[in-house]
Design a protein around this motif. Sequence first.
Motif, PDB file in Angstrom:
ATOM      1  N   HIS A  68       1.156  -2.569   9.250  1.00  0.00           N
ATOM      2  CA  HIS A  68       1.240  -1.253   8.629  1.00  0.00           C
ATOM      3  C   HIS A  68       2.665  -0.754   8.382  1.00  0.00           C
ATOM      4  N   GLY A  69       3.679  -1.538   8.762  1.00  0.00           N
ATOM      5  CA  GLY A  69       5.033  -1.060   8.533  1.00  0.00           C
ATOM      6  C   GLY A  69       6.061  -2.153   8.705  1.00  0.00           C
ATOM      7  N   GLN A 121       4.566   1.972   5.890  1.00  0.00           N
ATOM      8  CA  GLN A 121       5.709   2.668   6.472  1.00  0.00           C
ATOM      9  C   GLN A 121       6.990   1.823   6.362  1.00  0.00           C
ATOM     10  N   PRO A 156       0.832  -1.214   0.000  1.00  0.00           N
ATOM     11  CA  PRO A 156       0.000   0.000   0.000  1.00  0.00           C
ATOM     12  C   PRO A 156       0.863   1.260   0.000  1.00  0.00           C
ATOM     13  N   THR A 157       0.334   2.327  -0.566  1.00  0.00           N
ATOM     14  CA  THR A 157       1.097   3.565  -0.667  1.00  0.00           C
ATOM     15  C   THR A 157       1.395   4.168   0.706  1.00  0.00           C
ATOM     16  N   ASN A 158       0.560   3.866   1.708  1.00  0.00           N
ATOM     17  CA  ASN A 158       0.795   4.409   3.057  1.00  0.00           C
ATOM     18  C   ASN A 158       1.573   3.454   3.958  1.00  0.00           C
ATOM     19  N   THR A 164      10.809   6.187   5.509  1.00  0.00           N
ATOM     20  CA  THR A 164       9.945   7.227   6.058  1.00  0.00           C
ATOM     21  C   THR A 164      10.035   7.298   7.572  1.00  0.00           C
ATOM     22  N   GLN A 165      10.518   6.230   8.222  1.00  0.00           N
ATOM     23  CA  GLN A 165      10.597   6.196   9.679  1.00  0.00           C
ATOM     24  C   GLN A 165      11.923   5.573  10.115  1.00  0.00           C
TER      25      GLN A 165
END
Length: 465
Positions: free
Chosen positions: A413-414, A10, A6-8, A82-83
Motif C-alpha cells: 500500500h505504500g 501512499q 492506485p490513487t490511494n 503524502t507521508q
Amino acid sequence: MSITFPTNFQWGVATAAFQIEGGASLAGRKPSVWDTFSQQWRRSSRGHMVPMGFAKPPHLDACDHFHRYQEDVKLMAALGVTQYRFSISWCRIIPNGRGSVNVAGFEFYERLLDCLEAHGIEPVVTLFHWDSPLALENQYGSWRSREMADDFADYVTAVVTRLGDRIRHWITLNEITCFTHLGYNDRVPPEHAPGTIVPRWRDVWQTSHHALLAHGLGVQAIRAASPQPCRVGLVDNFGITVPLSETPANITAAQAAFPYHCNNGGLIYPAITGQYHAGFWKTLGAEAPQVQDGDLTTIHQPIDFLGLNIYTGSHIRAADNVRGYEYLDLPSGYPRLDMPWLNFFPDSLYWGIRHVSETLNRPDLSLIITENGCAAQDEVNAQGEVLDLDRILYLKQHLQGVARAITEDYPIHGYYLWSLLDNFEWSWAYAKRFGIVYINYQTQQRIPKASYYWYRDCIQAGKLL
C-alpha cells in the motif's frame, strides 16, 4: 507501457534521526552508542569506517536537520509526498535511557510535527532506529540485557502519551539484525555500534531476542498509551531469495531457502509467525538464545502492517541436494550501485512482498516498502546539477516490482524512498550518498538531484515515467 498506481497509494520518503539531525548536545540530548562509536574510526581495507583506531572523528552535524527541518519539509511538500517516515531519538526524549523525560526534546519533534501538518504531510514515526542511549550501554550492556526491552517500553509510553494525539502510524524498531548482529560479535570488532565483542555467538543471538521482546512490549505500550486509534508496525530488512527463473521448481527452491537466508528464521519468523523457524533453530544448536516462558507470546503481538526495507537480493535455483536449493554466485561484472553489497536486483521488491504473503503465510498483513534506494557517486556539475541517472534507473526498475505485486493483488500500500537527504551513512560516515537531495556538508546547501524531480513527476502522475 505506462505503469499506473492506485490513487490511494501512499508515496513517501524516509530518514533517521542520527543520520540527519545533528544537534547532538542541544536541547538536553545526551550521547547514543553511535556518538561514541563514531569517534574512534579508521578506514578499513574495504573502504568503510570501523572502530579500531583514533583517526580524526567525522563531523556529526549531519544535515543539521535540527535547525533546518522547515527547509527540508518544504522540499518534501514540493516533492508531493503524502507521508514522511522519520525516527525519534531516544536520547532526546529520555537522555539517560531511563528515568526523567526531557521536555526540550519533545519540543523539537512538536515543531517538526507542526511543520508537517502545515504542509499536509502525514508523519510515520519509527521509535528506534539504532541510536540507543549510551547510558544504558554503560549501565547494563544495552541489548545484551532483558532490561533493555522494559526500558524501551517505558520510553515508548512516554512518546506516545505526549505525541499520540498527532501520530497515527507507529513503527517499533528498524532492522533488528543491524543493531544486534552487526553491533555485537564474538570474534572481530563489529562494524556497527556499540561495537561490542561478546564471549560467544549465542550472546549475539541473545541481543536480537531481547530486541524482539522490545518490539512486543513496544506494541503493547503503543496500544495502551495512544489517545486515538492508530496503526502499529515493525520494519525489517530480511534477506530476499529471488528464483533464478520463475519455474515452479525454482520458486519452491527460493521459498525453501528463505528461512535460512540472512538469519530470517531467527528474526522475522518469531515476530510474524510467533515461533523461531524450526529448521533454522536446529541449525543454531547450542548457539540458540535463551527463551523464557511467555517470550514468544510477547514477541508475537498483532501488528497492522509490516515495513519492508529492501535494497538487493540473492539468486536461488533448485538443486539435487539435501536442501533442494543452491545459491548462485554473482559474476565479477554483475551490475551494482555504490556499495559493496548493493547488487542490482529489481525483482527483490516483488519477491519480498510475495514471501510475506506466501512463504511466511501472512496474506492478511498489510505491507509498505519503508526503505528502497541506492548509493550513487553523485557529483555537482558545472551547471549546479546532480544528474544521478543511475539512481533513476535503479528506482524505476525496482518500482516496477511493486507495481507487479499490486496487479497480482498482494497487499502493498505504500513506498517510502530512502532517502530524502544525503546523510551520515553509519559506518561509511559521509562517503556514500543515498539521498535524492544533495547535501554540501561544508555549507549545508540542499540541491535536489535529477532523481528528486523524476520522483516528483511520478507522484504527480501516479505512474512510472
